[in-house]
Design a protein around this motif. Sequence first.
Motif, mmCIF file in Angstrom:
data_model
loop_
_atom_site.group_PDB
_atom_site.id
_atom_site.type_symbol
_atom_site.label_atom_id
_atom_site.label_comp_id
_atom_site.label_asym_id
_atom_site.label_seq_id
_atom_site.Cartn_x
_atom_site.Cartn_y
_atom_site.Cartn_z
ATOM 1 N N THR A 429 91.386 54.689 48.044
ATOM 2 C CA THR A 429 90.418 53.691 47.760
ATOM 3 C C THR A 429 89.890 53.160 48.266
ATOM 4 O O THR A 429 89.093 51.798 49.092
ATOM 5 C CB THR A 429 90.818 52.801 46.489
ATOM 6 O OG1 THR A 429 92.173 52.564 47.315
ATOM 7 C CG2 THR A 429 90.999 53.547 45.634
ATOM 8 N N GLY A 430 90.988 52.509 50.144
ATOM 9 C CA GLY A 430 90.972 52.489 51.460
ATOM 10 C C GLY A 430 91.587 50.662 51.453
ATOM 11 O O GLY A 430 91.079 49.814 51.599
ATOM 12 N N LEU A 431 92.214 50.725 50.440
ATOM 13 C CA LEU A 431 92.465 49.241 50.105
ATOM 14 C C LEU A 431 94.517 48.895 49.931
ATOM 15 O O LEU A 431 94.968 47.993 50.507
ATOM 16 C CB LEU A 431 93.078 49.410 48.032
ATOM 17 C CG LEU A 431 92.233 48.745 47.384
ATOM 18 C CD1 LEU A 431 91.843 48.393 46.050
ATOM 19 C CD2 LEU A 431 91.305 47.337 48.344
ATOM 20 N N GLY A 432 95.186 50.537 51.078
ATOM 21 C CA GLY A 432 96.508 50.562 50.983
ATOM 22 C C GLY A 432 96.705 49.762 52.126
ATOM 23 O O GLY A 432 97.713 48.334 52.342
ATOM 24 N N LEU A 433 96.105 49.625 53.516
ATOM 25 C CA LEU A 433 96.616 49.273 54.292
ATOM 26 C C LEU A 433 95.702 47.063 54.272
ATOM 27 O O LEU A 433 96.676 46.614 54.723
ATOM 28 C CB LEU A 433 95.509 49.907 56.072
ATOM 29 C CG LEU A 433 96.110 51.126 55.543
ATOM 30 C CD1 LEU A 433 95.359 51.647 57.229
ATOM 31 C CD2 LEU A 433 97.909 51.216 56.390
ATOM 32 N N SER A 434 95.404 47.235 54.067
ATOM 33 C CA SER A 434 93.911 46.111 53.760
ATOM 34 C C SER A 434 95.806 44.919 52.835
ATOM 35 O O SER A 434 95.805 43.904 53.330
ATOM 36 C CB SER A 434 93.107 45.562 52.800
ATOM 37 O OG SER A 434 92.734 44.830 52.626
ATOM 38 N N ILE A 435 96.163 45.785 51.561
ATOM 39 C CA ILE A 435 97.214 45.112 51.020
ATOM 40 C C ILE A 435 98.383 45.166 52.028
ATOM 41 O O ILE A 435 99.217 43.841 51.574
ATOM 42 C CB ILE A 435 97.795 46.319 49.303
ATOM 43 C CG1 ILE A 435 96.410 46.410 48.358
ATOM 44 C CG2 ILE A 435 98.735 45.846 49.053
ATOM 45 C CD1 ILE A 435 97.029 47.339 47.628
ATOM 46 N N ALA A 436 98.901 45.689 52.495
ATOM 47 C CA ALA A 436 100.457 45.988 53.491
ATOM 48 C C ALA A 436 99.996 44.455 54.524
ATOM 49 O O ALA A 436 100.713 43.658 54.507
ATOM 50 C CB ALA A 436 99.700 46.883 54.431
ATOM 51 N N LYS A 437 98.439 44.636 54.720
ATOM 52 C CA LYS A 437 97.959 43.058 55.819
ATOM 53 C C LYS A 437 98.377 42.146 55.489
ATOM 54 O O LYS A 437 98.900 40.932 54.930
ATOM 55 C CB LYS A 437 96.848 43.438 55.702
ATOM 56 C CG LYS A 437 96.192 42.392 56.956
ATOM 57 C CD LYS A 437 95.300 42.518 57.484
ATOM 58 C CE LYS A 437 93.963 41.352 58.091
ATOM 59 N NZ LYS A 437 93.702 40.248 57.199
ATOM 60 N N GLY A 438 97.858 42.397 53.751
ATOM 61 C CA GLY A 438 98.145 40.869 53.080
ATOM 62 C C GLY A 438 99.457 40.301 52.690
ATOM 63 O O GLY A 438 100.092 38.990 52.617
ATOM 64 N N ILE A 439 100.260 41.410 52.280
ATOM 65 C CA ILE A 439 101.779 41.222 52.271
ATOM 66 C C ILE A 439 102.313 40.635 53.192
ATOM 67 O O ILE A 439 103.368 39.478 53.300
ATOM 68 C CB ILE A 439 102.577 42.100 51.733
ATOM 69 C CG1 ILE A 439 101.736 42.631 50.128
ATOM 70 C CG2 ILE A 439 104.463 42.280 51.940
ATOM 71 C CD1 ILE A 439 102.229 44.151 50.102
ATOM 72 N N VAL A 440 102.062 41.036 54.363
ATOM 73 C CA VAL A 440 102.392 41.313 55.885
ATOM 74 C C VAL A 440 102.352 39.185 56.166
ATOM 75 O O VAL A 440 103.179 38.520 56.739
ATOM 76 C CB VAL A 440 102.135 41.757 56.784
ATOM 77 C CG1 VAL A 440 102.671 41.441 58.647
ATOM 78 C CG2 VAL A 440 103.228 43.405 56.441
ATOM 79 N N GLU A 441 100.578 38.817 55.755
ATOM 80 C CA GLU A 441 100.678 37.687 56.292
ATOM 81 C C GLU A 441 100.857 36.346 55.574
ATOM 82 O O GLU A 441 101.331 35.187 55.626
ATOM 83 C CB GLU A 441 99.453 37.811 56.432
ATOM 84 C CG GLU A 441 98.273 38.726 57.785
ATOM 85 C CD GLU A 441 96.781 38.343 57.112
ATOM 86 O OE1 GLU A 441 96.380 38.191 56.790
ATOM 87 O OE2 GLU A 441 96.339 38.569 58.380
ATOM 88 N N ALA A 442 101.568 36.944 54.222
ATOM 89 C CA ALA A 442 102.122 36.535 53.509
ATOM 90 C C ALA A 442 103.271 35.659 53.427
ATOM 91 O O ALA A 442 104.034 34.610 53.051
ATOM 92 C CB ALA A 442 101.803 36.680 51.532
#
Length: 472
Positions: A429-442
């Motif tokens: 879906t192209g969401l995996g890396l975006s999710i990882a980015k959101g988690i790390v930035e949080a």
Amino acid sequence: MVASAAIIAGITSLYFHVAAANATTVALSFLLAILGIATAWGLVEALFASVLAVISFNFFFLPPIHTLIISDPQNWIALLAFLVTAITASQLSVRAKRRAAEAVERRLEVERLYALGQAMLLSSGLHPTARETVNRIMQIFDIPAAAFYLKMENAFFRSGPDSEAISDQQLRDSAECQDPEIDTAKQAALVPVRLGGQTIGSLGFAGRVLSSAALNAVAYLVAISMERARSLEEASRLEAVRQSETLKSALLDALAHDLKTPLTSIKGALTHLLGKKHDTEEEELLTLANEETDRLNRLVVEVIEMARIEAGKLHPDRRPQAIGDIASAALQELESQLKDRNVQVEIPHDLPRAAADFEFIQQAIKQLLDNAVRYSPPGSPIKISAELKGDKIVVSVSDRGEGIDEQEQSRIFDKFFRGRGWRFQVPGTGLGLSIAKGIVEAHGGKIWVASQPGAGSVFSFSLPASREEAVE
């Protein structure tokens, strides 16, 4: 000058033929007449009247009469004083009249500038404001033709039949100048439009010339109105994007939750059926359905996580956590995907703990591992490493895939983005890396990638090192 001569002749006739008067009265009458002429018709008329009055005063009122000869030396002084007084008074009168006219003109310019400012405040949108500006300048300042060059759009706005007399190139050149260019003979002017050192464009006028001060004031008003219009457009665009993202997140969240409940039931039914004996074909179909259910379930989880991140509802419980334990938990959950891979773990035993939420960081590492599995050759090794850099712990996942094009690296963490060479070859879906980015930035960290085509990729993220105490 005929009128001036007639006035002097009338005064002479009055005092010489009708009402006799002494020389002082006659001189004062001439002086008052000259002041009136200066006020009404200007300095040249007043000087002509002054000379004519001196000649008339001498010929008709200073002895000997009817001659230009002056017998008494004192009369010479009186005549000279009269001439000097008349000329000086004329100049003062003309100067006062000019200043009064300038004051009226300045007042009118201020009123027009105020009207122009009000009119431009009512406009919205960059192009509508530019068009309205040209029309309003023509109407308010009574200028036959006007043109405006908007540099940021490379657009030209014209109004009036003679506006083509101001060429596009002239407007472009004027935008780079510092001061207005005024051609009084051609009744044309060009003025740069700037705001805070930034070039907005330029204005051109034909058929009437405004003062340099008025031109600069108009240009400043136009610069403010254009910057205001640009800011409003940008704010509207950002608000539209924000509302679109909010709506998208709400729809994804609602859809994902609606899908999760039936998926749980389907998974339970398949697990139950797989626990019973079936023939080979049925076993294969049930296994395939079970695997696809797991894949769909992972997709739903990703969508839910993405919706939470975008809604700002991701609140990690940051506590001292060992990166080695988190990595081991992630590897255990992905055991089936990694069964044919040589996974190397290089995490020092003395590495400080990270201030992190165990479940969230486990999810981030799983996303990076899943990405490495998808985009590297089957059987190729994958490495997980961690090290202390300053007060940050840097976790990295390396693979030996084909790498990421340099132009795509800046977008690799965007939602739904997938590389051109893989979007139709590898499911996702192209969401995996975006999710990882959101988690790390949080967690207050950063995530990045280092990659070269043909040499694999290294995905890394940083987390703050813990001080061996819970972080609220």
